[in-house]
Design an enzyme around this catalytic site. Structure first.
Site, mmCIF file in Angstrom:
data_model
loop_
_atom_site.group_PDB
_atom_site.id
_atom_site.type_symbol
_atom_site.label_atom_id
_atom_site.label_comp_id
_atom_site.label_asym_id
_atom_site.label_seq_id
_atom_site.Cartn_x
_atom_site.Cartn_y
_atom_site.Cartn_z
ATOM 1 N N SER A 87 0.814 -1.216 0.000
ATOM 2 C CA SER A 87 0.000 0.000 0.000
ATOM 3 C C SER A 87 0.850 1.270 0.000
ATOM 4 O O SER A 87 2.011 1.260 0.422
ATOM 5 C CB SER A 87 -0.928 0.006 1.219
ATOM 6 O OG SER A 87 -1.707 -1.164 1.239
HETATM 7 N N1 SAM Z 1 -0.265 -5.322 4.073
HETATM 8 C C1 SAM Z 1 0.454 -5.634 2.872
HETATM 9 C C2 SAM Z 1 1.810 -4.985 2.836
HETATM 10 O O1 SAM Z 1 2.145 -4.238 3.770
HETATM 11 O O2 SAM Z 1 2.535 -5.254 1.868
HETATM 12 C C3 SAM Z 1 -0.323 -5.314 1.630
HETATM 13 C C4 SAM Z 1 -1.387 -6.291 1.417
HETATM 14 S S1 SAM Z 1 -2.075 -6.437 -0.189
HETATM 15 C C5 SAM Z 1 -2.791 -4.846 -0.451
HETATM 16 C C6 SAM Z 1 -3.442 -7.497 0.263
HETATM 17 C C7 SAM Z 1 -3.045 -8.888 0.643
HETATM 18 O O3 SAM Z 1 -4.186 -9.549 1.164
HETATM 19 C C8 SAM Z 1 -2.552 -9.739 -0.501
HETATM 20 O O4 SAM Z 1 -1.263 -10.200 -0.225
HETATM 21 C C9 SAM Z 1 -3.551 -10.883 -0.580
HETATM 22 O O5 SAM Z 1 -2.991 -12.122 -0.957
HETATM 23 C C10 SAM Z 1 -4.067 -10.917 0.843
HETATM 24 N N2 SAM Z 1 -5.384 -11.537 1.066
HETATM 25 C C11 SAM Z 1 -6.494 -11.466 0.312
HETATM 26 N N3 SAM Z 1 -7.493 -12.159 0.897
HETATM 27 C C12 SAM Z 1 -6.994 -12.691 2.047
HETATM 28 C C13 SAM Z 1 -7.528 -13.498 3.104
HETATM 29 N N4 SAM Z 1 -8.794 -13.922 3.129
HETATM 30 N N5 SAM Z 1 -6.710 -13.842 4.108
HETATM 31 C C14 SAM Z 1 -5.420 -13.439 4.142
HETATM 32 N N6 SAM Z 1 -4.857 -12.681 3.175
HETATM 33 C C15 SAM Z 1 -5.636 -12.303 2.150
#
Ligand code: SAM
Length: 214
Positions: free
Chosen positions: A61
């Site tokens: 993000s």
């Molecule tokens: N917080 C992260 C960072 O600092 O880099 C950015 C996260 S990215 C915007 C969103 C993440 O959520 C992705 O890596 C995706 O695989 C994960 N995601 C999506 N659905 C999910 C779920 N139900 N449980 C865990 N992770 C999930």
């Protein structure tokens, strides 16, 4: 490139200038080496004012969004927090600078392994990452003082609301797959208070209490 100077500039020009006041958050963001959380080819852009791609079609993000979501949690230090969507591990590292313990869940095993290795290399001993569906929360370590969801959900995932401590806050983007409202869900005794913070766009939260995978 002088990374500490780049970070200082990022904090002053992109984060403090936009109204983030919590010194714990500003200090945390100033410390975490964001350039280590992006692909080598993007290191020169790590401190710029936008999200960047990470493997698996996901994103790290925008720095301001990370700081703002962290400020919304209202951590004072010493808390147990949960993150859903570990991704690169950057948000987990920012939380780990403030909270006592950070639990983080990632559905993509490759991202989870990379984040675990990087956070260990950077000596973050208070972060635990697991692979799974974060919409179910992490019951074993609940309740949490604060929960951050870093992917967009069609609804507030009920298990996450249930796993908040009394007085705890859940920050979650809720809306369509194209556009969400960042919501602050606060538990006060038997009452749940919902507050809209701002509009935002996140990658989809895929799971039992999120979107269904296509
Ligand atoms: N917080 C992260 C960072 O600092 O880099 C950015 C996260 S990215 C915007 C969103 C993440 O959520 C992705 O890596 C995706 O695989 C994960 N995601 C999506 N659905 C999910 C779920 N139900 N449980 C865990 N992770 C999930």
């Amino acid at each position: 490139m002088d990374f500490p100077i780049e970070r200082e500039r990022m904090v002053e020009e992109q984060i403090r200038a936009r109204g983030i006041k919590d010194e714990l958050v500003l200090e945390a963001v100033k410390k975490v080496p964001r350039h280590q959380f992006v692909n080598e080819s993007l290191v020169g852009e790590a401190y710029n004012d936008y999200p960047l791609p990470i493997p698996g079609g996901q994103t790290i993000s925008q720095p301001y969004m990370v700081a703002m979501m962290t400020e919304c949690l209202g951590l004072k230090g010493g808390e147990r927090s949960l993150e859903v969507g570990t991704g690169s591990g950057y948000q987990a590292a920012v939380l780990a600078e403030i909270a006592y313990k950070v639990y983080s869940i990632e559905r993509d095993p490759h991202l989870a392994r990379m984040a675990r290795e990087l956070l260990s290399k950077l000596n973050y001993k208070n972060v635990v990452i697991k692979v799974g569906d974060g919409t179910l929360g992490w019951r074993e370590f609940a309740p949490f003082d604060g929960i951050i969801v870093t992917a967009g959900s069609p609804v507030v995932p009920k298990p996450l609301q249930d796993q908040l401590k009394d007085g705890g806050r859940l920050i979650v983007p809720v809306g369509s797959s194209a556009f969400q409202n960042l919501m602050c869900v606060e538990k006060k005794g038997p009452k749940i208070k919902n507050r809209k913070i701002c509009g935002c766009t996140f990658v989809p939260l895929i799971g039992d209490h999120g979107w269904t995978q296509e």
